[in-house]
Design an enzyme around this catalytic site. Structure first.
Site, PDB file in Angstrom:
ATOM      1  N   PRO A 100     -79.322  43.509 -31.546  1.00  0.00           N
ATOM      2  CA  PRO A 100     -78.119  42.835 -31.047  1.00  0.00           C
ATOM      3  C   PRO A 100     -76.871  43.306 -31.796  1.00  0.00           C
ATOM      4  CG  PRO A 100     -79.256  41.405 -32.578  1.00  0.00           C
ATOM      5  CD  PRO A 100     -80.113  42.645 -32.431  1.00  0.00           C
ATOM      6  N   GLY A 101     -75.791  43.464 -31.076  1.00  0.00           N
ATOM      7  CA  GLY A 101     -74.515  43.800 -31.687  1.00  0.00           C
ATOM      8  C   GLY A 101     -73.534  42.681 -31.387  1.00  0.00           C
ATOM      9  N   TYR A 133     -66.765  45.283 -30.885  1.00  0.00           N
ATOM     10  CA  TYR A 133     -66.128  46.385 -30.159  1.00  0.00           C
ATOM     11  C   TYR A 133     -64.610  46.229 -30.123  1.00  0.00           C
ATOM     12  CZ  TYR A 133     -71.004  46.859 -28.857  1.00  0.00           C
ATOM     13  OH  TYR A 133     -72.364  46.969 -28.914  1.00  0.00           O
ATOM     14  N   CYS A 191     -47.186  53.342 -25.114  1.00  0.00           N
ATOM     15  CA  CYS A 191     -46.522  53.876 -23.922  1.00  0.00           C
ATOM     16  C   CYS A 191     -47.507  54.182 -22.805  1.00  0.00           C
ATOM     17  CB  CYS A 191     -45.755  55.132 -24.308  1.00  0.00           C
ATOM     18  SG  CYS A 191     -44.648  54.790 -25.663  1.00  0.00           S
ATOM     19  N   GLU A 192     -48.139  53.187 -22.283  1.00  0.00           N
ATOM     20  CA  GLU A 192     -49.064  53.318 -21.148  1.00  0.00           C
ATOM     21  C   GLU A 192     -49.027  51.998 -20.396  1.00  0.00           C
ATOM     22  OE1 GLU A 192     -52.197  55.459 -20.799  1.00  0.00           O
ATOM     23  OE2 GLU A 192     -52.073  56.568 -22.688  1.00  0.00           O
TER      24      GLU A 192
END
Ligand code: LLP
Length: 430
Positions: A290-291, A386, A358-359
């Site tokens: 498990p993470g 994550y 800048c996206e």
């Protein structure tokens, strides 16, 4: 609690130990107010709760007491050495996918005999480091990798302990980017080829067949895919036994989901019971990887509202965290609950929560009803898995600081990166 507020999601139960709670109108991590953390360490900043981490590990393990088992935390979910060290002290093993993760686990005091090495592309150097360290098992993902491992181990005069990661072609019913057990995914040995590859492995002089491994995906919220995959694996174990290839452990991978908004993943004990019930007549050790489930809800990303911008069609809250800090929304359109650290009474606006990168893909949340002023602090929840592990330096932004709260103590576990750190390894032309 203040009145007239969008109620933050505080009643999470399933796999969601919640040490982030409001006290006197301020969001705390255990006993520390998040604004104190912002004052001391600035924002953006990852904040973890030690109690939540420990409770998640202990809850996961509770259903396995009395069973020959090993819980190998998937390092990729959160590789900070303070977190690895905490889990190592609780008895955890580790699932690694690179030489870098191996080095981290060893630096954090992890036991090499509790390490499994997964991943589709281990190179010879990584194999050598893992053989030198004396890890528990390589989860081999192809016949070519098996050949390479046999060769590398032979050159070192060692025997490599091996499981084959089998791809059972089971639909984990999760986001396509994090689904790994379908036959069109790059992972594992196809189920129908597994016997032949095991026979090759058993005949190799520097390979010792120990186990069968399987990992079908991540953020899985139903029990059925896990059980479907396990049934296939158990059939394979029987076939291998009949061919005189005994299996001493089964690794069922990770993947159990958490609640980000309203998902209801199986509780740890239900998951454990369902798996153990299938193993009653098998004399095997059972491994888990498990993470997310151990760290996801044990961390938040603390950020400050820099600017509010009201346009004809949208209200934007421009915060100081961005897609480089937390990539999940941009990459998977993932939802993270976002709450004000000091919620205020009164009217809310519907905001796009966006970062300075800048996206247009640099958003952390869409359509969030919040009553905000510039300078306010926000907590982006469920960011322990994550989050930092996928952070980048895009736009030459130093990665955030990480702190761990332990009751009323606050520990810096990773310094904020400075601009000079970011180009320290670069060279001007002569
Ligand atoms: N074992 C193996 C071989 C894996 O590849 C993974 C995750 C795990 C265990 C742990 O899975 P977990 O228990 O955390 O679901 N970046 C994505 C998740 C990628 C998962 C990759 N493999 C996300 O942010 O949702």
């Amino acid at each position: 609690m203040l009145k007239n507020l969008p109620q933050p999601n505080l009643q999470l139960k399933n796999n969601n130990v919640n040490e982030f709670d409001f006290k006197n109108g301020t969001l705390h991590a255990e006993n520390i107010a998040l604004n104190q953390i912002a004052e001391e360490f600035n924002t953006p900043c990852y904040v973890y709760s030690k109690a939540a981490l420990m409770q998640a590990f202990n809850d996961f393990s509770a259903g396995l007491i009395g069973t020959n088992h090993l819980v190998c935390f998937a390092v990729k979910a959160n590789p900070n050495i303070a977190i690895l060290n905490l889990f190592a002290k609780l008895g955890a093993g580790f699932d690694i996918v690179s030489g870098g993760e191996l080095a981290r686990v060893l630096a954090a005091g992890g036991d090499p005999q509790k390490i499994v090495f997964s991943g589709v592309g281990k190179n010879a150097d990584e194999m050598r480091s893992a053989l030198n360290a004396g890890i528990f098992c390589f989860n081999v993902e192809s016949a070519s990798e098996l050949n390479r491992l046999n060769q590398v181990a032979g050159e070192m005069g060692k025997i490599a302990p091996v499981s084959l990661r089998v791809n059972p072609n089971v639909d984990a019913k999760t986001h396509p980017y994090i689904s790994t057990g379908l036959k069109n995914n790059k992972f594992g040995v196809a189920f129908e080829d597994a016997i032949a590859v095991y026979e090759q492995a058993a005949a190799m002089p520097n390979i010792a067949v120990h186990g069968v491994d399987c990992h079908i995906g991540s953020q899985i919220t139903e029990l059925a895919p896990f059980i479907e995959a396990l049934d296939l694996i158990l059939g394979l174990v029987d076939t291998l036994a009949a061919k005189n290839i005994p299996i001493s452990h089964i690794d069922v991978g990770g993947g159990i989901g958490i609640t980000y908004s309203d998902e209801t993943p199986p509780e740890f004990k239900t998951y454990a019971q369902a798996i153990l019930a299938k193993l009653t007549h098998k004399n095997v050790k059972i491994l888990f990887e498990p993470g997310r489930a151990l760290v996801g809800n044990a961390g938040v990303l603390l950020t400050k509202v820099e600017y509010l911008k009201h346009t004809e069609s949208k209200n934007f809250a421009i915060v100081d965290a961005a897609m480089n800090d937390l990539m999940r929304p941009a990459l998977y359109d993932a939802y993270h609950n976002i709450v004000a650290v000091n919620p205020r009474d009164g009217e809310t606006n519907v905001y796009e929560i966006v970062g300075p990168v800048c996206e247009s893909g640099d958003f952390l949340g869409h359509d969030r009803a919040l009553n905000l002023a510039e300078g306010d602090l926000l907590a982006i929840k469920s960011a322990g898995a994550y989050g930092m592990s996928m952070a980048s330096n895009y736009n030459t932004r130093g990665r955030a600081a990480e702190v761990m709260v332990d009751g009323d103590k606050l520990h810096l576990i990773r310094q904020r990166e400075k601009a000079a750190d970011l180009f320290a390894l670069e060279h001007l032309l002569p």
